[in-house]
Write a protein that holds these residues in place. Structure first.
Motif, PDB file in Angstrom:
ATOM      1  N   GLY A 107     -85.347  97.417-147.163  1.00 56.19           N
ATOM      2  CA  GLY A 107     -84.751  98.465-147.978  1.00 56.19           C
ATOM      3  C   GLY A 107     -84.908  99.828-147.350  1.00 56.19           C
ATOM      4  O   GLY A 107     -85.221  99.957-146.169  1.00 56.19           O
ATOM      5  N   VAL A 108     -84.697 100.843-148.165  1.00 53.10           N
ATOM      6  CA  VAL A 108     -84.742 102.229-147.706  1.00 53.10           C
ATOM      7  C   VAL A 108     -85.846 102.962-148.453  1.00 53.10           C
ATOM      8  O   VAL A 108     -85.904 102.913-149.677  1.00 53.10           O
ATOM      9  N   MET A 109     -86.714 103.624-147.693  1.00 50.75           N
ATOM     10  CA  MET A 109     -87.726 104.476-148.313  1.00 50.75           C
ATOM     11  C   MET A 109     -87.098 105.839-148.538  1.00 50.75           C
ATOM     12  O   MET A 109     -86.549 106.439-147.617  1.00 50.75           O
ATOM     13  N   PRO A 110     -87.166 106.353-149.772  1.00 47.61           N
ATOM     14  CA  PRO A 110     -86.562 107.658-150.041  1.00 47.61           C
ATOM     15  C   PRO A 110     -87.331 108.786-149.360  1.00 47.61           C
ATOM     16  O   PRO A 110     -88.512 108.642-149.034  1.00 47.61           O
ATOM     17  N   ALA A 111     -86.657 109.892-149.166  1.00 45.06           N
ATOM     18  CA  ALA A 111     -87.281 111.092-148.615  1.00 45.06           C
ATOM     19  C   ALA A 111     -87.966 111.850-149.748  1.00 45.06           C
ATOM     20  O   ALA A 111     -87.368 112.077-150.795  1.00 45.06           O
ATOM     21  N   PHE A 112     -89.218 112.232-149.520  1.00 50.69           N
ATOM     22  CA  PHE A 112     -89.963 112.984-150.533  1.00 50.69           C
ATOM     23  C   PHE A 112     -90.174 114.435-150.121  1.00 50.69           C
ATOM     24  O   PHE A 112     -90.896 115.160-150.795  1.00 50.69           O
ATOM     25  N   GLY A 113     -89.549 114.880-149.034  1.00 54.05           N
ATOM     26  CA  GLY A 113     -89.733 116.240-148.545  1.00 54.05           C
ATOM     27  C   GLY A 113     -89.318 117.321-149.515  1.00 54.05           C
ATOM     28  O   GLY A 113     -89.866 118.421-149.499  1.00 54.05           O
ATOM     29  N   GLN A 114     -88.366 117.031-150.389  1.00 54.53           N
ATOM     30  CA  GLN A 114     -87.903 118.019-151.365  1.00 54.53           C
ATOM     31  C   GLN A 114     -88.469 117.757-152.758  1.00 54.53           C
ATOM     32  O   GLN A 114     -88.141 118.466-153.698  1.00 54.53           O
ATOM     33  N   ASN A 115     -89.304 116.745-152.904  1.00 51.17           N
ATOM     34  CA  ASN A 115     -89.871 116.410-154.210  1.00 51.17           C
ATOM     35  C   ASN A 115     -91.143 117.231-154.427  1.00 51.17           C
ATOM     36  O   ASN A 115     -92.158 116.984-153.772  1.00 51.17           O
ATOM     37  N   PRO A 116     -91.127 118.187-155.356  1.00 57.33           N
ATOM     38  CA  PRO A 116     -92.296 119.049-155.548  1.00 57.33           C
ATOM     39  C   PRO A 116     -93.522 118.319-156.093  1.00 57.33           C
ATOM     40  O   PRO A 116     -94.626 118.836-156.020  1.00 57.33           O
ATOM     41  N   ASN A 117     -93.342 117.124-156.620  1.00 56.81           N
ATOM     42  CA  ASN A 117     -94.473 116.343-157.100  1.00 56.81           C
ATOM     43  C   ASN A 117     -95.195 115.607-155.975  1.00 56.81           C
ATOM     44  O   ASN A 117     -96.273 115.069-156.188  1.00 56.81           O
ATOM     45  N   VAL A 118     -94.577 115.581-154.796  1.00 57.67           N
ATOM     46  CA  VAL A 118     -95.142 114.841-153.673  1.00 57.67           C
ATOM     47  C   VAL A 118     -95.337 115.726-152.445  1.00 57.67           C
ATOM     48  O   VAL A 118     -96.363 115.638-151.780  1.00 57.67           O
ATOM     49  N   ASN A 119     -94.388 116.589-152.132  1.00 58.83           N
ATOM     50  CA  ASN A 119     -94.374 117.255-150.831  1.00 58.83           C
ATOM     51  C   ASN A 119     -95.567 118.164-150.550  1.00 58.83           C
ATOM     52  O   ASN A 119     -95.867 118.419-149.397  1.00 58.83           O
ATOM     53  N   ASP A 120     -96.271 118.633-151.558  1.00 50.64           N
ATOM     54  CA  ASP A 120     -97.458 119.439-151.272  1.00 50.64           C
ATOM     55  C   ASP A 120     -98.735 118.599-151.312  1.00 50.64           C
ATOM     56  O   ASP A 120     -99.835 119.137-151.226  1.00 50.64           O
ATOM     57  N   LYS A 121     -98.576 117.290-151.422  1.00 45.71           N
ATOM     58  CA  LYS A 121     -99.728 116.401-151.514  1.00 45.71           C
ATOM     59  C   LYS A 121     -99.795 115.396-150.356  1.00 45.71           C
ATOM     60  O   LYS A 121    -100.537 114.419-150.426  1.00 45.71           O
ATOM     61  N   PHE A 122     -99.056 115.625-149.292  1.00 44.31           N
ATOM     62  CA  PHE A 122     -99.066 114.700-148.165  1.00 44.31           C
ATOM     63  C   PHE A 122    -100.483 114.493-147.622  1.00 44.31           C
ATOM     64  O   PHE A 122    -100.889 113.370-147.339  1.00 44.31           O
TER      65      PHE A 122
END
Length: 148
Positions: A107-122
């Motif tokens: 499948g395809v893993m979505p991009a989380f770069g624009q997701n504010p719930n994830v992108n500052d928690k890498f």
């Protein structure tokens, strides 16, 4: 425009310029802190630093539905810990994939770069995954260490 300038422009277009690697403890060179109960595999009394706890929480909310509880993989997505270890994935590689997504064999893993719930928690997710990969954090919800 220089190559560095083009990279910076591209990064800004994706909504991030640079993602700093998570802080590490110089003595242990690990981005996480866990108590002895974690190291002994006792999930009931396991406690981690706040960043690693937030990494667990974020992974559980956004990643585990495909990568499985504890990042052990599923029929949809691979075991993240073995993928990091076997392919020598660096923090920068991890940020790249999580930011922009990727296409796998299933499948395809979505991009989380624009997701504010994830992108500052890498970095926090990385800390959690490193503790799991190193075998010092059992599956399940960890507690939070006090006075860190």
């Amino acid at each position: 425009m220089t190559k560095k300038g083009r990279l910076a422009s591209a990064a800004l277009a994706f909504g991030f310029l640079a993602v700093a690697a998570p802080a590490t403890n110089a003595a242990e060179e690990k981005p996480y802190k866990v108590n002895e109960a974690c190291r002994e595999g006792d999930p009931r009394n396991c406690k981690v630093d706040l960043d690693t706890y937030i990494g667990w929480r974020t992974f559980n909310a956004f990643c585990s539905r495909c990568h499985g509880e504890g990042a052990v993989g599923s029929s949809v997505a691979p075991n993240v810990m073995t993928r990091i270890e076997n392919k020598n994935i660096t923090y920068a590689d991890f940020v790249q994939v999580v930011s922009t997504g990727t296409e796998g064999s299933v499948g395809v893993m979505p991009a989380f770069g624009q997701n504010p719930n994830v992108n500052d928690k890498f970095g926090k997710i990385w800390s959690y995954l490193q503790a799991r990969k190193d075998g010092v954090l059992p599956m399940g919800r960890p507690g939070k260490l006090r006075n860190q």
